[in-house]
Structure formats: C-alpha cells, structure tokens
Design an enzyme around this catalytic site. Structure first.
Site, PDB file in Angstrom:
ATOM      1  N   LYS A 149       0.972  -1.257   0.224  1.00 34.41           N
ATOM      2  CA  LYS A 149       0.353  -0.078  -0.205  1.00 34.41           C
ATOM      3  C   LYS A 149       0.413   1.148   0.280  1.00 34.41           C
ATOM      4  O   LYS A 149       0.419   2.192  -0.698  1.00 34.41           O
ATOM      5  CB  LYS A 149      -0.733   0.213   1.142  1.00 34.41           C
ATOM      6  CG  LYS A 149      -1.984  -0.894   0.845  1.00 34.41           C
ATOM      7  CD  LYS A 149      -3.252  -0.680   2.500  1.00 34.41           C
ATOM      8  CE  LYS A 149      -2.307  -1.095   3.513  1.00 34.41           C
ATOM      9  NZ  LYS A 149      -1.908  -2.517   4.102  1.00 34.41           N
ATOM     10  N   THR A 150       1.468   1.169   0.845  1.00 29.41           N
ATOM     11  CA  THR A 150       2.941   2.139   0.647  1.00 29.41           C
ATOM     12  C   THR A 150       3.396   2.960  -0.213  1.00 29.41           C
ATOM     13  O   THR A 150       3.186   3.798  -0.254  1.00 29.41           O
ATOM     14  CB  THR A 150       3.775   2.187   1.971  1.00 29.41           C
ATOM     15  OG1 THR A 150       2.890   2.467   3.394  1.00 29.41           O
ATOM     16  CG2 THR A 150       4.667   3.796   2.019  1.00 29.41           C
ATOM     17  N   GLU A 203      -3.634   5.642   1.537  1.00 28.13           N
ATOM     18  CA  GLU A 203      -3.697   4.322   2.189  1.00 28.13           C
ATOM     19  C   GLU A 203      -4.575   3.902   2.189  1.00 28.13           C
ATOM     20  O   GLU A 203      -5.867   4.810   3.432  1.00 28.13           O
ATOM     21  CB  GLU A 203      -3.058   4.343   2.869  1.00 28.13           C
ATOM     22  CG  GLU A 203      -1.008   3.612   2.286  1.00 28.13           C
ATOM     23  CD  GLU A 203      -0.511   3.239   3.189  1.00 28.13           C
ATOM     24  OE1 GLU A 203      -0.241   2.584   3.733  1.00 28.13           O
ATOM     25  OE2 GLU A 203       0.757   3.610   3.068  1.00 28.13           O
TER      26      GLU A 203
END
Length: 468
Positions: free
Chosen positions: A121-122, A165
């Site tokens: 995600k990051t 996110e």
C-alpha cells in the site's frame, strides 16, 4: 481551493500524533488552518515537523495535555482504553474520532484514490503521489511512510485528487468512498481481527461496495486472493451494480498486462500493454513486486483520466519510500538497506529482489519479528523465508500494541529457519548487532535490516561500526 474544515476537526487533539497514519492527517489539517494539538511517547523528527506547521505537540501522555476546548480527540486502534487523555476526553464529553473517520473527512469533496491490500500500500500510494505531482496535478496525499525527496508522509495540495492508503487491519477502510480503489493482494493477516480468509474476503467486498457510482476498482489479475475476490464480485454483479473492474498483471486476461520486467540493478524496466499499445517505463526500485505496484498505480491514474504515456513517464520520478528497500548507506564496501517487510510474503519479495541485486555477493539479514499474534500464526513461514539469505540474525519480537502470548517467541522463527536449511542466529540484545554484522560482512555484501519495529534504527549503527 481546499475543502472547508469540518467543525469537529477545527481543534483536533491526536493521541499518538507522531505515528505514520496520524501525523499525515494532522499535517493536512494544520495546512488547512486547523488548530492541531496532540501527544506522542517520544520526541521525533515528525514531532518537529508538526510544530513547524503550528501544531502543539506534547511528549508523554497526561490528562492535562488535552485542552478543554478541543473539538475532538483522534485515536487509532493502537490507543488503549486506559490512556489518560482518552479518559479525560470522556470527562469533558469531547467526541472521540477514529483515525479513519478523520482521514475520510479531509478527503470529502475531492477525488479519492484509496490503495488497499495486505502488502504494497505505502509504495503504490507513494508512486501515485510522486507521479501525479510530477505532472503538475498537485494532489493531496496521506501515506504510511516518508517519501524520499520530499521527506514527508502527507501533503495538502491544491488539486482535486487525494491519494490515501486504505488500511484493512482493523476494517477502517470501510469508512472511505473512493472514486478509484486499488486492491493489490488479499491474504490472511492481522490475526487479532480476522479469524479466517472468509472474513478477509467479506471485509474487502465491503470496501469495494464503498466505491462511488461510476467509479473503478483496479485489482491484481495474478495474486490468488485478489483473483478470488474478483470472482466473488463478478458473481454477484448480476444482482447488483458495482464498480467498473480493471485488472492488471501478467495474466493473459489482464486489462493492463505486464509484458516484461527487466532488472537493471537496483531498478527495473517495465513494459505493459494498455489499450492495445505497448508502453515502457522505469521503476527506480528493484523487484517484480514493486514493478507490479507501479502498474497498479498506472491503471488507477488512467481510470481518473490521466493519459497513460504521461503517467508512465512520471512514474520514473519515483525514487522510493523510507523503509521500503531504502539504501541507508555504504561503508567498507558493504551496502546497508532497510526493509519494512514483516509478513512472509513481503519478506520473500524483498529478499528475492535483494538476491537479484546482490548477484554473486552475500545477503546478510537482521530480522525483527513484529507482533506476537503474527509470529504465532506465521512464524514458520517467516523462518522459511529467511532461507533466501546467506545468513540471518533474528531479534526478539517487537510487541507494538500487543501483550505477550505464552510460548510465542522468536524461537518459532529460528527453529523453522534451521529446518529449512538457513544459517540463522538468535540475538537477544540489539546492541550486539552492529559488532556482529561488522565481524561477518565482507566488501561487496548487502546487509538488510528487516521488520516493522525499531530494527530500522540499527542501520546507521551498523554503518558506523563498519566505518570504524
């Protein structure tokens, strides 16, 4: 022009304001003119950055830190019920707002892209933030790590796009209403909150149901859990409307197909087929999983109307996120790299990427397990992953928000690693690591500090010891 600040967020108090997720929201609100305050357990560069934006940051948790006129108290799932500031909020009848609700409020009125998945995600959020910024679209973003270059995890932009996110760990991603959602992968993790894969699928299905009418879901066509989720979503599409689904990956059926990934040392060259045309661009981090993250970012940006060739070129501006295979430095011919990987799938992906970059050099790993519950469920797989390294040092479990579980220690990992043929050594005292690595490493070796806890702090200490 920035959306108006909701009245509940005009004077917010963040408990744990220095955390990656919390600090990003606090920075955006401060930029928009809110009177931000909060507390954290220790001083940090993040605390200093917040003060530079006008926020009041207290160190330590005390009831007196909460101002009587606070409009709300923002908490994450990591904040315990007996926190003195939380107890004081109850006495003052100050509303308590979960971090996800606060993030949802700052996205209101914009065009959100929400990036979800068990891993990646990051990185994917960061790739989108960098690329859209490079194209002059000035997006807002909230990321779970600091970007290389800007050195921040959040920005209040003047553009209409907001990239964030979407955290599945506590189901908080159900609070968002994205125009475009990305699902990178679907695996069982966060065992304290999910008992089975069925619960995971149900949670991700709820998330996709929050995509606004006419919106788009970008989802992996390769990862088993994501493929199963897509099958479930399509099976029910006959009875209810849903988002447009765009798949990406190496599968021949993928809408955005990965044609080829060519390693180039610590970067990759990626060729995709999109709308029937070949497109090649550079990803400035090694490993096929990062290349796939970039393709997901490309598909999401195109879904928002950004031309594919422009976005592909802009993705080459991405240079990394701190703790995501971040080069910390080199000393005595040894490179020290930091990885946030803490789930077996992430560990394997980063270790394989580093193995490819190392070529004939040795790969030495310092691994710190994260959470007792995760180690209890996945310790064996973590140990097996470490067999990809030439040698590993394994620290004790980083507890984070959890209390110990009887019988659950890092020995679960070291025993599994040895059974898989790995050269692994348990190290109870982190202060011994720099000298131990300095005694092991030879010129040309790669050293990887790995885990979601404070193992990251050992990188500079290892470099200093190598230098001396």
């Amino acid at each position: 022009m920035a959306p108006a600040i909701p009245s509940a967020m005009e004077r917010p108090h963040f408990i744990g304001i220095g955390g990656a997720g919390m600090s990003g929201i606090a920075k955006i609100l401060a930029r928009r003119g809110a009177l931000v305050a909060g507390s954290d357990s220790k001083e940090s560069p993040t605390a200093d950055a917040l003060r530079a934006l006008g926020a009041t940051v207290h160190i330590g948790h005390e009831a007196g830190h909460l101002a009587d006129d606070a409009s709300c108290v923002v908490v994450s799932s990591a904040i315990r019920a007996d926190n003195p500031e939380l107890l004081r909020a109850a006495e003052l009848a100050v509303p308590v707002v979960h971090r996800s609700d606060a993030l949802a409020s700052v996205m209101t009125g914009l065009r959100p892209i929400a990036v979800a998945g068990t891993h990646g995600k990051t990185t994917t959020t960061s790739m989108l933030a960098v690329a859209l910024s490079a194209l002059g679209l000035d997006p807002s973003y909230a990321i779970g790590g600091d970007l290389e270059g800007p050195g921040t995890n959040a920005r209040h932009g003047e553009g209409e796009i907001f990239v964030a996110e979407a955290d599945e760990s506590d189901r908080s991603f159900h609070k968002y209403d994205p125009e475009v959602a990305i699902i990178l992968n679907v695996e069982l993790d966060h065992h304290a909150n999910y008992a089975s894969m069925d619960e995971i699928y149900e949670s991700f299905e709820t998330f996709t149901g929050k995509i606004v009418p006419g919106g788009t879901l970008v989802v992996s066509a390769d990862q088993q859990g994501a493929v199963e989720l897509t099958s479930r979503l399509r099976a029910r599409s006959g009875t209810e409307s849903g988002p447009r689904i765009v798949t990406y990956g190496e599968s021949p059926e993928a809408d955005v197909r990965v044609h080829k990934i060519t390693p180039r040392g610590l970067s990759s060259e990626v060729t995709v087929v999109i709308d029937g045309r070949f497109l090649t661009f550079t990803v400035s981090v090694p490993g096929s999983h990062y290349a796939h993250n970039a393709v997901a970012a490309l598909a999401a940006g195109v879904a928002l109307g950004v031309p594919a060739h422009n976005l592909a070129s802009a993705l080459g501006k991405y240079t990394g996120v701190k703790r995501r295979l971040q080069l910390k430095g080199e000393a005595a011919g040894v490179q020290v790299i930091d990885s946030y990987a803490h789930h077996p799938t992430e560990m394997i992906a980063d270790l394989e990427a580093m193995r490819g970059a190392a070529e004939d050099a040795r790969l030495l790993v310092v691994f710190q397990p994260h959470l007792f519950s995760r180690t209890q469920e996945l310790g064996k797989e973590m140990g097996q992953a470490l067999a990809l390294a030439d040698a590993s040092l394994v620290l004790e479990i980083y507890p984070a928000r959890e209390d110990p579980i009887p019988g659950v220690t890092s020995a679960l990992i070291t025993e599994a690693a040895r059974a898989a043929g790995a050269d692994v050594t348990p190290v109870g005292d982190p202060s011994l690591i720099p000298a131990t690595i300095a005694g092991m490493a030879k010129p040309g070796d790669l050293v990887l500090t790995m885990g979601a806890g404070d193992v990251t702090e050992l990188g500079p200490e290892i470099l200093a010891r190598l230098s001396s």
